[in-house]
Design a protein around this motif. Structure first.
Motif, mmCIF file in Angstrom:
data_model
loop_
_atom_site.group_PDB
_atom_site.id
_atom_site.type_symbol
_atom_site.label_atom_id
_atom_site.label_comp_id
_atom_site.label_asym_id
_atom_site.label_seq_id
_atom_site.Cartn_x
_atom_site.Cartn_y
_atom_site.Cartn_z
ATOM 1 N N VAL A 1 57.526 27.018 7.715
ATOM 2 C CA VAL A 1 56.578 28.130 7.549
ATOM 3 C C VAL A 1 56.690 28.709 6.138
ATOM 4 O O VAL A 1 57.789 29.026 5.679
ATOM 5 N N VAL A 2 55.556 28.825 5.464
ATOM 6 C CA VAL A 2 55.511 29.460 4.142
ATOM 7 C C VAL A 2 54.707 30.747 4.267
ATOM 8 O O VAL A 2 53.525 30.716 4.613
ATOM 9 N N VAL A 3 55.352 31.898 4.048
ATOM 10 C CA VAL A 3 54.648 33.183 4.035
ATOM 11 C C VAL A 3 54.184 33.402 2.593
ATOM 12 O O VAL A 3 54.994 33.655 1.699
ATOM 13 N N ASN A 4 52.882 33.237 2.375
ATOM 14 C CA ASN A 4 52.314 33.228 1.020
ATOM 15 C C ASN A 4 51.784 34.620 0.630
ATOM 16 O O ASN A 4 51.545 35.459 1.488
ATOM 17 N N LYS A 5 51.567 34.811 -0.643
ATOM 18 C CA LYS A 5 50.958 36.041 -1.209
ATOM 19 C C LYS A 5 51.820 37.278 -0.942
ATOM 20 O O LYS A 5 51.301 38.347 -0.607
ATOM 21 N N ILE A 6 53.158 37.127 -1.093
ATOM 22 C CA ILE A 6 54.033 38.295 -0.825
ATOM 23 C C ILE A 6 53.952 39.316 -1.963
ATOM 24 O O ILE A 6 54.524 40.396 -1.872
ATOM 25 N N ASP A 7 53.258 38.953 -3.068
ATOM 26 C CA ASP A 7 53.145 39.879 -4.195
ATOM 27 C C ASP A 7 52.019 40.894 -3.985
ATOM 28 O O ASP A 7 51.828 41.787 -4.805
ATOM 29 N N ARG A 8 51.269 40.771 -2.873
ATOM 30 C CA ARG A 8 50.152 41.700 -2.650
ATOM 31 C C ARG A 8 50.648 43.060 -2.153
ATOM 32 O O ARG A 8 51.700 43.147 -1.514
ATOM 33 N N GLU A 9 49.842 44.087 -2.406
ATOM 34 C CA GLU A 9 50.251 45.465 -2.089
ATOM 35 C C GLU A 9 50.580 45.671 -0.612
ATOM 36 O O GLU A 9 51.569 46.279 -0.257
ATOM 37 N N LEU A 10 49.700 45.169 0.268
ATOM 38 C CA LEU A 10 49.874 45.442 1.707
ATOM 39 C C LEU A 10 50.679 44.346 2.422
ATOM 40 O O LEU A 10 50.633 44.221 3.639
ATOM 41 N N ALA A 11 51.410 43.548 1.649
ATOM 42 C CA ALA A 11 52.173 42.437 2.254
ATOM 43 C C ALA A 11 53.291 42.966 3.149
ATOM 44 O O ALA A 11 54.013 43.889 2.780
ATOM 45 N N THR A 12 53.408 42.369 4.353
ATOM 46 C CA THR A 12 54.498 42.731 5.276
ATOM 47 C C THR A 12 55.156 41.431 5.747
ATOM 48 O O THR A 12 54.943 40.992 6.878
ATOM 49 N N PRO A 13 55.942 40.776 4.864
ATOM 50 C CA PRO A 13 56.458 39.436 5.190
ATOM 51 C C PRO A 13 57.283 39.362 6.471
ATOM 52 O O PRO A 13 57.170 38.405 7.228
ATOM 53 N N MET A 14 58.109 40.403 6.749
ATOM 54 C CA MET A 14 58.959 40.323 7.940
ATOM 55 C C MET A 14 58.142 40.508 9.228
ATOM 56 O O MET A 14 58.430 39.904 10.259
ATOM 57 N N LYS A 15 57.093 41.338 9.149
ATOM 58 C CA LYS A 15 56.214 41.498 10.315
ATOM 59 C C LYS A 15 55.486 40.172 10.591
ATOM 60 O O LYS A 15 55.346 39.739 11.739
ATOM 61 N N VAL A 16 55.054 39.504 9.505
ATOM 62 C CA VAL A 16 54.362 38.208 9.646
ATOM 63 C C VAL A 16 55.323 37.159 10.209
ATOM 64 O O VAL A 16 54.942 36.325 11.036
ATOM 65 N N HIS A 17 56.609 37.229 9.810
ATOM 66 C CA HIS A 17 57.637 36.329 10.345
ATOM 67 C C HIS A 17 57.668 36.438 11.875
ATOM 68 O O HIS A 17 57.651 35.425 12.596
ATOM 69 N N ASP A 18 57.667 37.676 12.389
ATOM 70 C CA ASP A 18 57.697 37.887 13.845
ATOM 71 C C ASP A 18 56.397 37.412 14.505
ATOM 72 O O ASP A 18 56.416 36.861 15.615
ATOM 73 N N MET A 19 55.256 37.634 13.802
ATOM 74 C CA MET A 19 53.959 37.198 14.363
ATOM 75 C C MET A 19 53.910 35.671 14.506
ATOM 76 O O MET A 19 53.380 35.141 15.483
ATOM 77 N N VAL A 20 54.487 34.966 13.533
ATOM 78 C CA VAL A 20 54.496 33.492 13.593
ATOM 79 C C VAL A 20 55.359 33.018 14.766
ATOM 80 O O VAL A 20 54.989 32.101 15.505
ATOM 81 N N LEU A 21 56.521 33.685 14.969
ATOM 82 C CA LEU A 21 57.384 33.302 16.098
ATOM 83 C C LEU A 21 56.684 33.565 17.430
ATOM 84 O O LEU A 21 56.795 32.766 18.368
ATOM 85 N N GLU A 22 55.931 34.671 17.502
ATOM 86 C CA GLU A 22 55.150 34.958 18.726
ATOM 87 C C GLU A 22 54.107 33.866 18.950
ATOM 88 O O GLU A 22 53.863 33.443 20.086
ATOM 89 N N LEU A 23 53.498 33.423 17.857
ATOM 90 C CA LEU A 23 52.493 32.352 17.949
ATOM 91 C C LEU A 23 53.130 31.065 18.465
ATOM 92 O O LEU A 23 52.566 30.380 19.324
#
Length: 607
Positions: free
Chosen positions: A125-147
């Motif tokens: 899994v690559v969480v891309n665009k972490i340089d954006r203002e509204l980026a929430t990489p750890m929340k996305v990490h959990d969303m991917v595991l839920e998926l």
């Protein structure tokens, strides 16, 4: 002997940075010389892909890194091109899942990922665009595991490694807080986690055809992963077709895919991806190439069935043949059959009418891309509004396809969206409001209800709404759906439109044509706010006398006409209308041009 080959597919939703990521990997693999100009979105080879910013056809390339050959297959992120994805899964041993650090995994990501997990492929899994203002990489990490849980991932797949970074800026890290440096952590993970191909060099040669290419010198090229043995120019091979027939042939040429180019190669060995030209004209996706006649046929992936169909027919309008080179039914049929050979989710059948063909596909967008490609090749064709493909169950009950629809829009538009979905027989399944003020709506809706919904969503949300959808199941028919509440202004004359006549028509509705355009009887020139069609004369000229001057019109202001893209035009028309697509023009017209004939048909239908 270990194979220093890694085959992987890249999965991502539209616009999550997949093609940009491939650009960075190509650069890291030394594809570009120091002084060479770098090409943006190098894998988007079709003009349409560059214009729309999406991947339409699955394509492969390879990079060399520290003694490893990494074969990368770029897959489409749009569900309409799902068949491209399904067959690619047979060529690879792992997948790179790219998700946006702001939005997380989206609808199309689910679709492609489900196919990959079913094939038993391990994801990175690559969480891309972490340089954006509204980026929430750890929340996305959990969303991917839920998926992963939702899609029944195995324990091994669930423990997928995660990387965080920015494909645009060219860095990836094992943790969001690590040093932002380069692509090496990603390349290391690919070599470590993607298993080597399950292929034996000692076995006899065998390969499943997963893609078809074309070479001007040797014709059709079969592309696939070599599952056993080696192949080189001059070898005898057997083509084992899906229907059981067998054809013997000789390898004329082999191709390798690396960087931005396709090169002639010495041959292909076990585990690698290779292109083979064997002079067999009708070699097809899903066939097997093998060294011996007695070899077993390799299993092919099951393809989801098409859910919509449209009619393609020859252009029989008064302006036919003025624009395109290919206008005959034979030329159109041959072109459609050529498409069927490389696009396995499209089906073409002849109808009882001369020059009319039924084309079935996954969605309206897939057919629109085919029509747009044909226009650019010089074809003139009439296309109808998409209709869904119905079925009946064992009890004779009428079934229609349903889809899961995902809509994302600012919160203030949610009421209007829910009302529109209700009108289209959509059933709300889930609704969430994010911290950013955007609302996520998930609904189950008949495929009929999705046709034309995108243009309505753009209007409702002033361009801020995004939607994506996935085929869900066939379920009982949902009843009548009204998708267009306006009528049309239909030209009753042939000629060139004038400012004088269009000014009078502008009071009747919204114009679809501007001054100086060629129109003909039966062509749609505007939108009528009332539900019925109104015959109008857009070519009337001003009668001049001593009191009226010719020059006054030149200063008159007309509102710009409403112009449709091909996709919007196809969704906009009703069943009694057609889109005339030529290389330089898109015209909307009635199926029956003669107004008297239309009246007779309407009376007969009521009787």
């Amino acid at each position: 002997m270990s194979l220093n080959i890694r085959n992987l597919a890249i999965i991502a939703h539209v616009d999550h940075g997949k093609t940009t990521l491939v650009d960075q990997l190509l650069q890291a693999g030394g594809t570009y010389r120091d002084n060479q100009e770098k090409q943006e979105r190098a894998m988007d080879s079709m003009d349409l892909e560059r214009e729309k910013g999406i991947t339409i056809k699955a394509k492969n390339t390879a990079i060399l890194w520290e003694g490893y050959t990494i074969n990368i297959v770029d897959t489409p992120g749009h569900a309409d091109f799902g068949a491209e994805v399904e067959r690619v899964m047979k060529m690879v041993d792992g997948v790179l899942l790219v998700v946006d650090a702001t939005g997380g995994p989206q609808a199309q990501t689910r679709f492609v990922l489900r196919k990959a997990l079913q094939e038993g492929l391990k994801p990175i899994v690559v969480v891309n665009k972490i340089d954006r203002e509204l980026a929430t990489p750890m929340k996305v990490h959990d969303m991917v595991l839920e998926l992963f849980l939702d899609l029944d991932a195995s324990e091994d797949q669930f423990e997928a490694p995660f990387l965080y970074g920015s494909a645009r800026d060219g860095y990836f890290m094992d943790s969001p807080d690590d040093e932002r440096k380069d692509c090496v952590p990603l390349l290391k993970k690919i070599v470590e986690y993607v298993p080597e191909p399950d292929a034996s060099e000692d076995a006899p040669f065998s390969m499943l055809v997963s893609n078809i290419d074309w070479d001007d010198y040797v014709g059709r090229v079969a592309i696939g992963k070599v599952l056993g043995g080696t192949v080189k120019k001059g070898d005898n091979v057997w083509l084992l077709r899906k229907d059981g027939t067998k054809v013997r042939s000789k390898v004329m040429k082999t191709f390798s895919y690396s960087g931005l180019a396709t090169q002639d190669s010495e041959g292909g060995s076990a585990g690698g991806i290779v292109g083979i030209a064997a002079g067999i004209e009708d070699i097809d996706i899903g066939d097997t190439l093998a060294a011996s006649e007695d070899a077993e046929q390799l299993p092919f992936v099951a393809i989801d069935p098409p859910t919509v169909q449209m009619e393609f027919s020859i252009n029989d309008g008064p302006l036919a043949g003025k624009d395109g080179k290919h206008v005959t039914s034979r030329a159109i049929y041959d072109r459609l059959m050529r498409e069927v050979k490389t696009n396995i989710s499209i089906q073409v059948e002849e109808t009882g009418q001369a020059g009319v063909f039924k084309v079935s596909a996954r969605g309206a967008m897939q057919i629109a891309v085919l029509v747009e490609t044909m226009r650019r090749e010089g074809f003139e064709v009439l296309v109808s509004r998409p209709t869904v493909i119905y079925r009946r169950d064992d009890d004779g009950q009428l079934l229609e396809p349903f889809e899961t629809l995902y809509v994302e829009a600012p919160d203030e538009y949610s009421q209007a969206i829910l009302k529109a979905l209700n009108n289209r027989k959509g059933m709300l399944e889930n609704m969430e409001v994010e911290a950013s003020g955007r609302t996520l709506i998930q609904a189950k809706i008949p495929t009929r209800g999705i046709i034309g919904f995108e243009s309505e969503l753009v209007t409702l949300t002033s361009g801020h709404g995004i939607m994506s959808h996935l085929f869900d199941e066939y379920a009982p028919h949902a009843g009548e759906i009204t998708t267009r509440i306006t009528g049309t202004l239909v030209s009753m004359e042939k000629g060139v439109t004038t400012t004088y006549s269009l000014q009078a028509l502008e009071e009747r509705g919204i114009l679809l044509v501007g001054p100086g355009e060629e129109v003909y009887t039966g062509m749609l020139v505007g939108e009528n706010p009332r539900a019925d069609d109104l015959p109008v004369n857009p070519v009337k000229e001003k009668h001049l006398d001593n009191m009226r001057s010719a020059g006054k019109d030149k200063t008159s202001k007309l509102s710009p006409p409403k112009k449709f893209s091909l996709e919007r035009a196809i969704e906009y028309i009703e069943q009694d209308e057609l889109v005339e697509a030529t290389p330089n023009h898109l015209r909307l017209r009635k199926r029956i041009l003669d107004p008297h004939e239309r009246k007779r048909m309407a009376k007969a239908a009521k009787a």
